[in-house]
Scaffold this active site. Structure first.
Site, PDB file in Angstrom:
ATOM      1  CG  ASN A   9      -2.195  -0.833   0.908  1.00  0.00           C
ATOM      2  OD1 ASN A   9      -3.046  -0.436   0.119  1.00  0.00           O
ATOM      3  ND2 ASN A   9      -2.262  -2.001   1.525  1.00  0.00           N
ATOM      4  CG  ASN A 102      -5.649   0.973   9.256  1.00  0.00           C
ATOM      5  OD1 ASN A 102      -4.578   0.673   8.713  1.00  0.00           O
ATOM      6  ND2 ASN A 102      -6.446   0.056   9.789  1.00  0.00           N
ATOM      7  CG  HIS A 104      -9.812  -3.571   8.254  1.00  0.00           C
ATOM      8  ND1 HIS A 104      -8.967  -4.176   9.172  1.00  0.00           N
ATOM      9  CD2 HIS A 104     -10.888  -4.393   8.141  1.00  0.00           C
ATOM     10  CE1 HIS A 104      -9.527  -5.300   9.601  1.00  0.00           C
ATOM     11  NE2 HIS A 104     -10.681  -5.451   8.983  1.00  0.00           N
TER      12      HIS A 104
HETATM   13  C1  GRF Z   1      -3.296  -4.830   3.949  1.00  0.00           C
HETATM   14  O1  GRF Z   1      -4.102  -5.923   3.605  1.00  0.00           O
HETATM   15  C2  GRF Z   1      -4.056  -3.868   4.824  1.00  0.00           C
HETATM   16  O2  GRF Z   1      -5.430  -3.830   4.529  1.00  0.00           O
HETATM   17  C3  GRF Z   1      -3.855  -4.446   6.198  1.00  0.00           C
HETATM   18  O3  GRF Z   1      -2.538  -4.927   6.184  1.00  0.00           O
HETATM   19  C4  GRF Z   1      -2.159  -5.232   4.856  1.00  0.00           C
HETATM   20  C5  GRF Z   1      -0.906  -4.460   4.567  1.00  0.00           C
HETATM   21  O4  GRF Z   1      -0.319  -4.841   3.358  1.00  0.00           O
HETATM   22  N1  GRF Z   1      -4.118  -3.451   7.218  1.00  0.00           N
HETATM   23  P1  GRF Z   1       0.912  -4.020   2.784  1.00  0.00           P
HETATM   24  O5  GRF Z   1       1.992  -4.031   3.850  1.00  0.00           O
HETATM   25  O6  GRF Z   1       0.448  -2.633   2.463  1.00  0.00           O
HETATM   26  O7  GRF Z   1       1.337  -4.776   1.560  1.00  0.00           O
END
Ligand code: GRF
Length: 202
Positions: A9, A102, A104
């Site tokens: 992300n 955040n 989720h």
């Molecule tokens: C994602 O699935 C997010 O929704 C959750 O943790 C994961 C993080 O993935 N909170 P990344 O580290 O961004 O690849």
């Protein structure tokens, strides 16, 4: 941005800043895990990285206070969590009122907490998704900024469903962050009301 792991992300937000979909800039990445894969992604993009290991602080409060200090020293005005595996206390949330987001991997309020994709499969829902929300002291309970739906297929296992949701997260998160940075909005109770969605913000 605060991360603990993969940082996909984070990568999505960096890309969106580069191609103009997100009118903002990632100025700092803090990881509570020294070996987080996302650290490399940040460094490659020329973003400052600070590693803060919880074990180096005497208490949760001390950690949160130090984190607030690090972020404030860089003039950060929005804190984005992405896979940050640590609860932030009331003190942290108070230091950044309505300024911590955040992402989720479910349509909140369904399936909060860890293992949201597994929870969705076990519950047998046909549609799940991802949510960007403000962070409050309540786990995954803050006002919702944006959501995206994702179908659940009969053949899905946790891995397949998680991968499909992750693609949706990468689309949703930059869009939501851009709106929070550049639109006019206000929080009414639990609702985030955007000026462009409402007739008038009054
Ligand atoms: C994602 O699935 C997010 O929704 C959750 O943790 C994961 C993080 O993935 N909170 P990344 O580290 O961004 O690849």
């Amino acid at each position: 941005m605060l991360i603990s792991g993969r940082g996909s992300n984070l990568q999505a937000l960096i890309l969106a800043c580069e191609d103009g979909r997100l009118r903002g800039r990632v100025v700092l990445v803090v990881s509570n895990v020294p070996k987080a894969e996302g650290i490399g992604r940040a460094r490659e993009a020329g973003i400052e990285v600070v590693v803060m290991r919880p074990g180096d602080y005497l208490s949760r409060d001390a950690y949160d206070r130090a984190l607030v200090g690090v972020l404030q020293a860089r003039g950060v005005n929005l804190v984005c969590l992405a896979g940050f595996m640590r609860l932030l206390g009331e003190g942290f949330c108070t230091a950044f009122p309505a300024a911590v987001l955040n992402v989720h991997p479910s349509l909140l309020p369904a399936f909060p907490g860890q293992g949201a994709q597994r929870q969705a499969l076990e519950h047998g829902v046909k549609i799940t998704g991802a949510t960007v929300h403000f962070v409050t002291a309540e786990l995954d309970g803050g006002p919702i900024v944006a959501q995206i739906s994702v179908p659940v297929f009969e053949t899905d296992d946790v891995e397949a469903l998680s991968a499909r949701i992750l693609v949706a997260e990468h689309e949703l998160y930059p869009r939501a962050v851009d709106r929070i940075l550049c639109d006019r909005w206000r929080i009414e109770g639990r609702r985030v009301v955007f000026a462009s969605d409402a007739e008038s913000l009054g």
